[in-house]
Every structure is written in C-alpha cells, then in structure tokens.
Design a protein around this motif. Structure first.
Motif, PDB file in Angstrom:
ATOM      1  N   LEU A   1       3.762  -7.326   1.821  1.00 37.21           N
ATOM      2  CA  LEU A   1       4.575  -6.925   2.966  1.00 37.21           C
ATOM      3  C   LEU A   1       4.639  -8.029   4.019  1.00 37.21           C
ATOM      4  O   LEU A   1       5.674  -8.239   4.661  1.00 37.21           O
ATOM      5  CB  LEU A   1       4.024  -5.641   3.590  1.00 37.21           C
ATOM      6  CG  LEU A   1       4.208  -4.345   2.792  1.00 37.21           C
ATOM      7  CD1 LEU A   1       3.580  -3.175   3.537  1.00 37.21           C
ATOM      8  CD2 LEU A   1       5.695  -4.064   2.543  1.00 37.21           C
ATOM      9  N   ARG A   2       3.536  -8.723   4.175  1.00 36.75           N
ATOM     10  CA  ARG A   2       3.523  -9.824   5.151  1.00 36.75           C
ATOM     11  C   ARG A   2       4.509 -10.912   4.724  1.00 36.75           C
ATOM     12  O   ARG A   2       5.243 -11.467   5.558  1.00 36.75           O
ATOM     13  CB  ARG A   2       2.107 -10.409   5.259  1.00 36.75           C
ATOM     14  CG  ARG A   2       1.921 -11.373   6.435  1.00 36.75           C
ATOM     15  CD  ARG A   2       0.526 -11.969   6.445  1.00 36.75           C
ATOM     16  NE  ARG A   2      -0.522 -10.959   6.558  1.00 36.75           N
ATOM     17  CZ  ARG A   2      -0.924 -10.449   7.718  1.00 36.75           C
ATOM     18  NH1 ARG A   2      -0.348 -10.831   8.854  1.00 36.75           N
ATOM     19  NH2 ARG A   2      -1.881  -9.554   7.739  1.00 36.75           N
TER      20      ARG A   2
ATOM     21  N   TRP B   1      -0.175  -4.272  12.045  1.00 39.40           N
ATOM     22  CA  TRP B   1       0.825  -3.194  11.996  1.00 39.40           C
ATOM     23  C   TRP B   1       1.844  -3.420  10.876  1.00 39.40           C
ATOM     24  O   TRP B   1       2.216  -4.562  10.579  1.00 39.40           O
ATOM     25  CB  TRP B   1       1.589  -3.119  13.324  1.00 39.40           C
ATOM     26  CG  TRP B   1       0.752  -2.759  14.511  1.00 39.40           C
ATOM     27  CD1 TRP B   1      -0.187  -3.546  15.121  1.00 39.40           C
ATOM     28  CD2 TRP B   1       0.781  -1.533  15.241  1.00 39.40           C
ATOM     29  NE1 TRP B   1      -0.748  -2.890  16.184  1.00 39.40           N
ATOM     30  CE2 TRP B   1      -0.172  -1.644  16.292  1.00 39.40           C
ATOM     31  CE3 TRP B   1       1.520  -0.356  15.139  1.00 39.40           C
ATOM     32  CZ2 TRP B   1      -0.393  -0.635  17.215  1.00 39.40           C
ATOM     33  CZ3 TRP B   1       1.308   0.659  16.046  1.00 39.40           C
ATOM     34  CH2 TRP B   1       0.354   0.522  17.071  1.00 39.40           C
ATOM     35  N   PHE B   2       2.308  -2.321  10.311  1.00 36.91           N
ATOM     36  CA  PHE B   2       3.446  -2.337   9.396  1.00 36.91           C
ATOM     37  C   PHE B   2       4.680  -1.946  10.203  1.00 36.91           C
ATOM     38  O   PHE B   2       4.727  -0.878  10.809  1.00 36.91           O
ATOM     39  CB  PHE B   2       3.213  -1.347   8.246  1.00 36.91           C
ATOM     40  CG  PHE B   2       4.441  -1.044   7.426  1.00 36.91           C
ATOM     41  CD1 PHE B   2       5.304  -2.041   7.004  1.00 36.91           C
ATOM     42  CD2 PHE B   2       4.729   0.272   7.048  1.00 36.91           C
ATOM     43  CE1 PHE B   2       6.437  -1.745   6.243  1.00 36.91           C
ATOM     44  CE2 PHE B   2       5.844   0.577   6.294  1.00 36.91           C
ATOM     45  CZ  PHE B   2       6.703  -0.434   5.891  1.00 36.91           C
TER      46      PHE B   2
ATOM     47  N   TYR C   1       1.067   2.788  -3.959  1.00 38.29           N
ATOM     48  CA  TYR C   1       2.443   2.675  -4.445  1.00 38.29           C
ATOM     49  C   TYR C   1       2.678   1.310  -5.095  1.00 38.29           C
ATOM     50  O   TYR C   1       3.289   1.217  -6.164  1.00 38.29           O
ATOM     51  CB  TYR C   1       3.431   2.891  -3.297  1.00 38.29           C
ATOM     52  CG  TYR C   1       4.876   2.727  -3.723  1.00 38.29           C
ATOM     53  CD1 TYR C   1       5.491   3.674  -4.528  1.00 38.29           C
ATOM     54  CD2 TYR C   1       5.618   1.610  -3.332  1.00 38.29           C
ATOM     55  CE1 TYR C   1       6.810   3.523  -4.944  1.00 38.29           C
ATOM     56  CE2 TYR C   1       6.931   1.443  -3.737  1.00 38.29           C
ATOM     57  CZ  TYR C   1       7.531   2.401  -4.539  1.00 38.29           C
ATOM     58  OH  TYR C   1       8.829   2.241  -4.948  1.00 38.29           O
ATOM     59  N   TRP C   2       2.187   0.274  -4.442  1.00 34.21           N
ATOM     60  CA  TRP C   2       2.325  -1.087  -4.988  1.00 34.21           C
ATOM     61  C   TRP C   2       1.669  -1.165  -6.371  1.00 34.21           C
ATOM     62  O   TRP C   2       2.210  -1.761  -7.301  1.00 34.21           O
ATOM     63  CB  TRP C   2       1.697  -2.088  -4.023  1.00 34.21           C
ATOM     64  CG  TRP C   2       1.670  -3.516  -4.507  1.00 34.21           C
ATOM     65  CD1 TRP C   2       0.602  -4.196  -4.999  1.00 34.21           C
ATOM     66  CD2 TRP C   2       2.771  -4.427  -4.543  1.00 34.21           C
ATOM     67  NE1 TRP C   2       0.960  -5.479  -5.326  1.00 34.21           N
ATOM     68  CE2 TRP C   2       2.291  -5.653  -5.064  1.00 34.21           C
ATOM     69  CE3 TRP C   2       4.115  -4.338  -4.183  1.00 34.21           C
ATOM     70  CZ2 TRP C   2       3.099  -6.768  -5.222  1.00 34.21           C
ATOM     71  CZ3 TRP C   2       4.924  -5.448  -4.349  1.00 34.21           C
ATOM     72  CH2 TRP C   2       4.419  -6.646  -4.865  1.00 34.21           C
TER      73      TRP C   2
ATOM     74  N   MET D   1       8.001   2.462   3.574  1.00 35.31           N
ATOM     75  CA  MET D   1       7.199   1.543   2.783  1.00 35.31           C
ATOM     76  C   MET D   1       7.883   1.209   1.459  1.00 35.31           C
ATOM     77  O   MET D   1       7.908   0.055   1.022  1.00 35.31           O
ATOM     78  CB  MET D   1       5.827   2.150   2.546  1.00 35.31           C
ATOM     79  CG  MET D   1       4.929   1.366   1.618  1.00 35.31           C
ATOM     80  SD  MET D   1       4.804   2.189   0.026  1.00 35.31           S
ATOM     81  CE  MET D   1       3.801   3.609   0.473  1.00 35.31           C
ATOM     82  N   CYS D   2       8.476   2.226   0.825  1.00 30.41           N
ATOM     83  CA  CYS D   2       9.226   1.999  -0.410  1.00 30.41           C
ATOM     84  C   CYS D   2      10.356   1.000  -0.181  1.00 30.41           C
ATOM     85  O   CYS D   2      10.528   0.042  -0.941  1.00 30.41           O
ATOM     86  CB  CYS D   2       9.774   3.334  -0.915  1.00 30.41           C
ATOM     87  SG  CYS D   2      10.937   3.230  -2.290  1.00 30.41           S
ATOM     88  N   ALA D   3      11.122   1.207   0.888  1.00 33.64           N
ATOM     89  CA  ALA D   3      12.236   0.308   1.199  1.00 33.64           C
ATOM     90  C   ALA D   3      11.749  -1.097   1.522  1.00 33.64           C
ATOM     91  O   ALA D   3      12.396  -2.094   1.159  1.00 33.64           O
ATOM     92  CB  ALA D   3      13.040   0.873   2.364  1.00 33.64           C
TER      93      ALA D   3
END
Length: 609
Positions: free
Chosen positions: A306-307, A320-321, A351-352, A383-385
């Motif tokens: 994600l980063r 933070w996300f 999920y990942w 998070m999925c998106a």
C-alpha cells in the motif's frame, strides 16, 4: 423443455431477428444475458405451460411495439420442436404450451444425469475463497456462528454445483486482546477451583472476561495437561510483567501463568471448534491463523504494498491508511503511535494473503460476517480498491442477521455450558444436525430468523425439514410398493403423464436447473430450500391424486369379504401398465432431485421415516 432452455431459445430468436434485419436497433450488444430474460409458470394453467415477457423487455431496444415483437417471437417459437402452441396475450405476453412428450422429457433427463442434473459450469474458471464462521477461539460456537456454518457450507456446495472452485476457509482470531481476556478468565477460574485466592491470585473473572461452565472445564484441563507434562502452574509468575502508557499489559506475555494458559487453552478451543464443525458436516480446506500474519511478515508485506501505491502516510506518530481516497468515510490507523498494530492491519494483510497465495490464490474473496460488522464494509472495500481490485467483484462481503431461538413461545437465552448464549452443540442436541442445518439455511441470511425448537422436533407438515425429507421417504416407499406389485419402468410412455397433477410435478422438476443457477449467482442457498419445499408440496399433492400402484380400497362400497371381488376392484383401480411405469419414473425423478437438493444443504435424504 426447461425454463433455461426456453430462455436460451428466446435469446436465439432475438439474435436471428437481428440477423434478418427485422428488429431495427436490437443489436447483439443490446440483447440481455439469457438469465435476464423471464420465463415463468403462469398462475392460470389455461394460459399454457410457460409464459415470457421477453418481448416487453426487448421492445424498446428493438424500436418496436411489444406485441409486434411478441408476434415475431411466437412465429419462431411455433416452429420449434416440442412446442404445441404459442399465443400472444395482452400487451405482449408470450404463452407457450408444450406437447406432452416434450414436457415429460425432463424425467428422462433427470434420471439419465442423476446428481448432475441442474449442475453447470457457468462459474468455472475462477477460484472463490469463501470464509465463514471464523469465531474467536475463546468459547463454543454460538448460534450466530452456527447460522454461518449452515449457510456457508451450503453456499460452497451450491457454488461448486455451478462449476466454481471453492476454497472453504476458517480464520482463527488467535492474536490480540480477546485472547488476553480469555487467558485472564481461565487463570481466575483455575485459581477459584484450587482455592488460591488467599495466595495472591485473582479469582474474580475480569469484567470484560469470559464466563460459563466451559471456562471452568478448560481451566481444569489445562491444569491436568500441565501436570502431566511436569509443569507446576503455581511455580509460574502470575504478576504482570509491566504496563504500557495506557495501563495495559505489555504485549501478549503479561505474566508467565497467563502465557501458559494461553499456550495450552487456545489449541484446546481450536480442537473443540474443529470437532463441532465436523459433527455439523462442515468441512474447511484452510484453517488460517491470524497470528501467522504477524510471525510470517504478511502484515509488513501488505503495508509495504500500500505504501508503494501511495496510500500510506504518517501522522501524530502513527501510520495511516488513506482509505478516504477509495470511498471510506475516514482514514484508518494501521500502526498506533506506540508501535502496536491496529486490528485493521491484520484485515489488510489477510486480504493481500488470499489474493497472492502460491496455492489457490483467490479471484474472489467472499467474507461472511455477522450483523455487528456492517461498519467494516466501507474500510474493507476501500482496501480492496487500494490494491487495484474491484470492490464487489474481487471482494464480496455478506452480512448475516441475528438468530432467535424459541421454545414454548419464549426466547431461549441460557446454555448449559456457555452461560448466556445458545451454542451449536445446544441446537444439535435439541433438534439434530438435519433440522439445525436446514432451518438455518432456508432463510435469507440478510433477514433475522426465529428458530422454533418445538416445531423442528415435531414430525408434522409444519416442520419444513420433515416435510421435504418425508417427500423423499414417501417416494422411496412408492418404489418398494411398486416392486412388491411387480410394477417397473419398462415400457413407460411419458406422454401419458398428461394430468394436471403430472404437469405440475414436471414443471417443478424443470425449474431446478434455473433455481440452482440463480442460487449460485445470488449467493443464496436458501433458494434451494424453498425450491425443495415447493417441489415437496407439488409431489405430496400428486401422490394423493395419482397412483403408481393401486391404492388401498377404503370407500364403503368397496368393503367386502369376497376376496375375488376385492381383487377385481383392486385391478380395476390399477393404472394401465404404461401409465404406471411412466408415473414410477416421474416418482423416481422427484426422488433424485430432492436427494440432490438436500445434499447441497448438507441434509440427509432418508428412505424411511
């Protein structure tokens, strides 16, 4: 001809109209999917065997009046094999009547295909990871988890019947504060059991701890196991090893004693849960441990991903996300300012992990969550998106509603073992696995459900599982009676299945493939149960008016002591051999479909009741 076959035929006609230039702007890309075309049983059988409003669905796209398009459809349908007549009614309804042989062909199809009748491959090519139950290993599975067990396993079976590869998964929440509370509760129970309060041990269950007889049971089992291993629990430190700035125990090893209880008790609960699932006929392909996400570095990998995508930032000493970029109502902390991971970090990593496994990576991750998890949907879909996936497609979240257990008109609240909840074992002990599974799977999980223990324990037609199972048992009894009477399926003429009752059973059998397909597409196993109840009702009605073998002579004028006269009456009442053979085949087709449907719900199909 089945409903889906008629739908396909109507779709093919629409395509042929396009090719002939008869339908104006009705081009291929405007023709709806076959499953969107409506083919139904008319309420008034005088209107035919099947009806469709396809012309009204397609008329606007075709640039035609519905009735004019319906007339074109009717002309094409009239020439099709197996169709006796077609008429256009009202603004554009198409009423279709099949010839008897075509209507009855479903019987041969069912008997030829057996358990494969209705099964299809339209969901093949994708791996669906279906996670359900996932109760914390801190106690027996309560009634809400039991509903997910029945519904989830039934859903997996239905999805597989539609060609999908399904990975059934159970997620063990074995990391975090709930495990700490579990360990504290066990230590207190152990201290009470062995009168250690005057030696400085806490004997009162924490206010946020776990209660119930099972806590006492597990505590005693830990003591016995430790003793067998040569471990003296009283020799371990029971003092907190330190508190953080918030006054909470540091990490998970806040005392040697609690750690020992945690280490031994959590696997015990895992074993109990596994046994409960096995006894409930629920199989899981994967038992996934939340703690492994941390020990295997999966949390770090997911956050790094994600980063790299630009969705992570630092603020106030925390990580933070930036979930608001993807539709969430607020950004989410994933690493607290004290360095501890927030719970959502595990959700991200899980999920990942599902999507990137070496074996059976999920094309679709389906989460079945309880009613109290509705607030999780926004952050999960964000998070999925953020990972570049499609919410609602790659991730699907199903929210189940509450279950109320009733007996004698009152809510059942107390469990012998778990205190203030009803567990899976309580329900099974009360009504059995069949009734428990069926009653929980037959209602849409989106709606609350009341489970009436008195009803489910009864052998009456008001009990839905009994009603369906009895239809199967009754069909098996017909087979036994037919064998005793020398009736076989040899020489069966299916065109003789021409009574109204015959037609209703045939129509019900023909609807099974479409029902099974719809249940898979809509993630709705309850549609299978409701179909079975309709089929059972139709069959019971048929059984009462049609005969495979002569019925018992019970009318006053039939009462006689003359054996020869009695036998003559029985013969007179017997159906002709070809018709009897046809009805026996129809009976066996019903039996096969009911058995298949019950199996998809994890319920047995008894041959006697």
């Amino acid at each position: 001809m089945s409903p889906e076959a008629l739908s396909e035929l109507i779709s093919q006609i629409a395509h042929s109209l396009v090719a002939a230039g008869k339908a104006g702007v009705l081009t291929d890309d405007l023709i709806p999917d076959v499953t969107k075309l409506t083919v139904m049983r008319p309420k008034d059988r005088a209107h035919g065997d099947w009806a469709s409003n396809a012309a009204m669905q397609l008329a606007k796209k075709a640039g035609m009046k519905p009735r004019d398009l319906a007339e074109l459809f009717a002309a094409e349908l009239t020439a099709a094999d197996g169709i006796k007549s077609v008429e256009v009614a009202g603004p554009g309804f198409i009423n279709i009547t099949l010839d008897s042989a075509s209507a009855a062909a479903v019987v041969d199809k069912v008997l030829a295909e057996g358990v494969n009748y209705g099964r299809n491959t339209h969901l093949s090519g994708k791996t669906l990871n279906l996670e359900f139950v996932s109760a914390n290993p801190t106690g027996p599975i309560h009634i809400g988890g039991t509903r997910w067990a029945a519904t989830g396993d039934s859903m997996a079976r239905v999805l597989e019947a539609n060609g999908a590869k399904v990975v059934r998964e159970y997620y063990f929440n074995d990391h975090g504060e709930q495990i700490n509370r579990f360990a504290k509760s066990l230590v207190a129970a152990w201290a009470r059991a062995f009168d250690l309060g005057d030696k400085g041990y806490q004997t009162e269950t924490p206010f946020d701890g776990y209660k119930g007889a099972y806590i006492d049971e597990i505590a005693r089992r830990v003591e016995a196991e430790a003793k067998a291993d040569g471990v003296d629990l009283t020799a371990l430190s029971h003092e907190d090893q330190g508190l953080n700035a918030d006054g909470e125990p540091v990490g998970e090893s806040d005392s040697e004693l609690r750690e020992e209880f945690r280490k031994r008790a959590v696997p015990m609960m895992f074993d109990e849960i596994r046994k409960s699932m096995k006894d409930f006929r629920v199989h899981f392909d994967v038992w996934f441990h939340e703690n492994s996400l941390y020990t295997d570095g999966e949390v770090d990998k997911a956050i790094a991903a994600l980063r790299e995508r630009g969705d992570i930032y630092e603020k106030d000493g925390a990580t933070w996300f930036e979930s608001t970029k993807h539709g969430d109502d607020k950004d989410r902390v994933i690493i607290k300012s004290n360095g501890e991971f927030a719970y959502f970090a595990a959700d991200i990593a899980y999920y990942w992990n599902k999507r990137h496994r070496e074996h059976d990576p999920a094309d679709v991750a389906i989460y079945m969550l309880g009613a109290d998890h509705h607030g999780y949907i926004g952050r999960m879909m964000a998070m999925c998106a953020a990972f570049g996936d499609k919410p609602g497609e790659n991730m699907q979240i199903l929210i189940g509603q509450l279950v109320n257990v009733m007996k004698d008109g009152k809510a059942v609240r107390m469990s012998k073992r778990a205190g203030n909840v009803v567990t899976i074992d309580d329900l099974v002990d009360a009504v059995g696995v069949d009734a428990a599974r069926y009653s929980l799977a037959r209602t849409d999980y989106n709606t609350p459900v009341d489970i009436d223990l008195n009803l489910l324990a009864s052998h009456t037609n008001d009990n839905p599982v009994y009603y369906v199972q009895y239809a199967h048992a009754r069909s098996c009894n017909v087979d036994r009676n037919a064998a005793a009477a020398g009736v076989t399926t040899d020489g069966a003429d299916l065109s003789l299945l021409d009574t109204e009752a015959d037609g209703e059973v045939l129509a019900a059998l023909a609807q099974w493939p479409a029902t099974l397909s719809l249940a898979g597409d809509q993630r709705a196993p309850h549609k299978v149960a409701r179909y079975l109840e309709d089929l059972a009702a139709t069959y019971h009605k048929w059984y009462n008016v049609e005969r495979v073998v002569p019925m018992e002579l019970t009318e006053p004028e039939e009462r006689t002591d003359d054996a020869a006269a009695l036998e003559a009456l029985r013969i007179a009442k017997a159906p002709e051999p070809a018709r009897a053979a046809a009805r026996l085949k129809l009976n066996d087709a019903v039996q096969a479909v009911i058995a298949c449907g019950l199996d998809l719900l994890g319920v047995t199909a008894p041959d006697k009741m």
